[in-house]
Structure formats: C-alpha cells, structure tokens
Design an enzyme around this catalytic site. Structure first.
Site, short mmCIF file in Angstrom:
data_model
loop_
_atom_site.label_atom_id
_atom_site.label_comp_id
_atom_site.label_asym_id
_atom_site.label_seq_id
_atom_site.Cartn_x
_atom_site.Cartn_y
_atom_site.Cartn_z
N GLY A 11 0.82 -1.20 0.00
CA GLY A 11 0.00 0.00 0.00
C GLY A 11 0.85 1.26 0.00
O GLY A 11 2.09 1.21 -0.11
N ASP A 57 -4.67 -12.47 2.67
CA ASP A 57 -5.66 -11.64 3.35
C ASP A 57 -5.50 -11.84 4.85
O ASP A 57 -5.57 -12.97 5.34
CB ASP A 57 -7.07 -12.05 2.90
CG ASP A 57 -8.14 -11.08 3.35
OD1 ASP A 57 -8.10 -10.67 4.52
OD2 ASP A 57 -9.03 -10.74 2.54
N LEU A 72 -0.37 -2.82 9.02
CA LEU A 72 -0.92 -1.67 8.28
C LEU A 72 -2.15 -2.06 7.46
O LEU A 72 -2.77 -1.19 6.85
CB LEU A 72 0.14 -1.09 7.34
CG LEU A 72 1.15 -0.10 7.90
CD1 LEU A 72 2.05 -0.74 8.95
CD2 LEU A 72 2.00 0.49 6.79
N GLY A 101 -1.85 -13.04 17.50
CA GLY A 101 -1.57 -14.45 17.74
C GLY A 101 -0.19 -14.83 17.23
O GLY A 101 0.55 -15.57 17.89
N LYS A 104 2.42 -13.28 19.52
CA LYS A 104 2.48 -14.04 20.78
C LYS A 104 3.31 -15.32 20.60
O LYS A 104 4.18 -15.64 21.42
CB LYS A 104 1.06 -14.39 21.24
CG LYS A 104 1.00 -15.22 22.51
CD LYS A 104 -0.45 -15.61 22.82
CE LYS A 104 -0.50 -16.59 23.99
NZ LYS A 104 -1.89 -17.05 24.25
N TYR A 144 -14.63 1.70 9.77
CA TYR A 144 -13.21 2.03 9.88
C TYR A 144 -12.87 2.54 11.28
O TYR A 144 -11.98 2.01 11.95
CB TYR A 144 -12.83 3.07 8.83
CG TYR A 144 -11.37 3.42 8.79
CD1 TYR A 144 -10.43 2.50 8.31
CD2 TYR A 144 -10.91 4.66 9.21
CE1 TYR A 144 -9.08 2.81 8.27
CE2 TYR A 144 -9.56 4.98 9.17
CZ TYR A 144 -8.64 4.05 8.69
OH TYR A 144 -7.30 4.37 8.66
N GLN A 161 -2.74 -9.28 29.18
CA GLN A 161 -3.05 -10.67 29.53
C GLN A 161 -1.95 -11.64 29.13
O GLN A 161 -1.68 -12.61 29.83
CB GLN A 161 -4.37 -11.07 28.86
CG GLN A 161 -4.91 -12.41 29.31
CD GLN A 161 -6.34 -12.64 28.80
OE1 GLN A 161 -7.13 -11.71 28.73
NE2 GLN A 161 -6.66 -13.87 28.45
N HIS A 180 -2.93 6.24 -4.13
CA HIS A 180 -3.79 5.79 -5.22
C HIS A 180 -4.49 7.01 -5.83
O HIS A 180 -5.05 7.84 -5.11
CB HIS A 180 -4.84 4.82 -4.67
CG HIS A 180 -5.53 4.02 -5.72
ND1 HIS A 180 -6.40 4.58 -6.64
CD2 HIS A 180 -5.48 2.70 -6.01
CE1 HIS A 180 -6.87 3.63 -7.43
NE2 HIS A 180 -6.33 2.49 -7.07
#
Length: 314
Positions: A11, A57, A72, A101, A104, A144, A161, A180
C-alpha cells in the site's frame, strides 16, 4: 538483520516502509491482498533478495517466523473502506487477532497502525492521546473508526493478559508518492483534478481543517516507535501539527500545479470531522520526533509522482 513482516506492505505507506527497512539491511515480508495496494508500488523491491511478497488476506491466519510486525492492512480512504464495510471491520478486528496471535507465538514486537479517526469528530482541539474521542458507532464511517478502536483494545488486552510486546501509533493525514489516484483523499483528489484542469471538489464550505504529514516523516516516526527501548507502548500521535483549511489547501495545489481549475462546492459527507490536528508533544518527548518536510516541498514531490502516473495511464 531482523525479519520483519509488514501487512499491507504494497500500500501507500507500507511500500515506503518496506523500502526504508530494506535499505537498513532487514529481511522484509510484504503481505498484501491487493485490494488497495499495488504491485507498482513495490516493483523495484522485487529484485531485492531480502524482500518477499506474499498475496494473503489478514482475515485468514498466517504463519511465519518473524522478529517484528507492522500491521498496516486496512483500506484507509472513505470510498475504499465504505465499499465493503463488513470486510473493512473484519480486516481491522480479525486481522489484528491473527497478527497478535502470530506475535504471541513468535515473541515478536508488533506495531499497530491506528488512526486519528479514533477521535471521530473531536470536541477537543488539538487532539491529545488521552482524549477518548467522539465517534458515531452506527454511521457510514464506523466500519473504519470503530474497527481501529477495537484493534487498539485488542492490542492492550493481549499486552496485559499475554505480555505481547506492542506499540500503537495514531496516524494523521499523510500524503506522498504511491498514493492511489482514485482513493478519494484530499491530496490525491486535488492534485489529480488540478493536473487535469478539472474543477476541484470541496465538500462543505472548505472551512474544515486538516494537518498533512509527508510520508517519509511518518515512516521515520513509525520506525522510532518500533525501536524505542524505553518500554513506551503508546498510543502516540504521528502527524503534522501545521493546520490548514481545505480551501487554503486547494488554493495551494492550484498554485503549485499552475492549474486552470476552478473550485466547486458539494454537500459535506456525514460524520466528516470539522477539525483535525494532532498534539505531538508525546512523540517529541518519547521519540524525539517531529515532521521535517515543508508542505510545499512534499507537495511538489507528490505532484511529480502524479504527473508521471497520469502520463503512463494515457
């Protein structure tokens, strides 16, 4: 040498960050599904043996061994994030869960690219990090705004946690090459319209304000935040505190492009913030950071980029 994952790496901001981190001698994995990212933004990087491009994705799990993660991934302009609102909020929330995840598991440091939109249409000016915001949770921008707010919550909860090493930045309006042409943002809209001598569209009377930061300055702030060793996790505002009205900005772009464009007014979109300017006192204190690029200097570089882009598209 660090192994660094950048989601949304193809991007606008991600491509500049990818180049900078490669120039500093790191291995970079660029993760992008190309909804708003573009291979053109990173084409020159593909020849670098330390750069890896993965079409993926972030709403789906991803596994790799990395030292740092810059998250990002998310469409950032209203036309793009409103195009598929459900997909946008999934990207912010599921993408954040997946990247946290990964962080971690790898014990990697993770930086979340949050946004000034967490402040909504602010009742406090300029905006400081302790301000909780004035956000419409059911409006057309909510996918958003609330997605990014929830992502910050997830970052803090994983930190408290699970002791995940986190950093949170809040990005204010940013501009520069690799934007863009049709992303609907102020800078790209105005420059493209001015270069084509088309009417420049201002929503409302143009009295609403924005503060524009050049992308190289932002990337410097991002890297300083990621690398700070003082235990400062944020959130921290990154943006330019120099405030201009939208009308003043349109007039400046007409002048710099030597355009014959006229300014026309259209109705203001719903929930469009009236004022937006960061208080960057915390960034100065904790990161020794402030923007250095003069607005005209940055705009001239951006105009040059769009001139070449429009020429190629003819």
């Amino acid at each position: 040498m660090k192994r660094i994952l950048i989601t949304g790496g193809a991007g606008f901001i991600g491509s500049h960050l990818s180049k900078r981190l490669l120039d500093e001698g790191n291995d970079v994995i660029c993760l992008d599904n190309f909804f708003t990212g573009s291979k053109d933004n990173i084409r020159e990087l593909l020849q670098n043996d330390h750069f890896e491009l993965v079409r993926h994705d972030v709403t789906k799990e991803y596994f790799a061994e990395v030292d740092e993660i810059y998250n990002l991934a998310c469409p950032a302009s209203p036309p793009h994030y409103q195009y598929n609102a459900i997909k946008t909020i999934k990207t912010s929330i599921l993408g954040m869960i997946n990247m946290l995840g990964l962080a971690k598991r790898c014990k990697a440091r993770i930086l979340q690219a949050s946004t000034s939109e967490v402040y909504g249409d602010p009742m406090v000016h300029p905006q400081k990090e302790e301000y909780w915001g004035n956000v419409n949770p059911i409006g057309i921008r909510s996918c958003y705004d609330e997605g990014k707010r929830c992502a910050e919550t997830l970052m803090m909860d994983y930190h408290r946690q699970n002791n995940v090493d986190i950093r949170i930045i809040r990005i204010f309006n940013t501009y520069g090459p690799n934007m863009h042409p049709n992303d609907g943002r102020v800078v790209s809209n105005f420059i493209v319209q001015a270069l084509q001598n088309k009417d420049i569209t201002i929503y409302g009377d143009g009295s609403q304000t924005r503060s524009f930061c050049y992308v190289d300055d932002l990337v410097e702030g991002m890297i300083r935040m990621m690398n700070n060793k003082e235990g400062f996790i944020g959130p921290v505002n990154l943006g330019n505190p120099s405030e201009r009205t939208i009308l003043e900005f349109a007039q400046l772009i007409i002048k710099l492009t030597n355009s014959n464009s006229k300014i026309i007014n259209k109705p203001l979109p719903k929930d469009d913030p009236a004022r937006r300017r960061p208080d960057i006192s915390l960034a100065k204190e904790k990161l020794d950071w402030k923007p250095k690029t003069d607005i005209e200097e940055g705009l001239l570089k951006t105009i040059e980029y769009f001139e070449k882009k429009l020429e190629l598209n003819r």
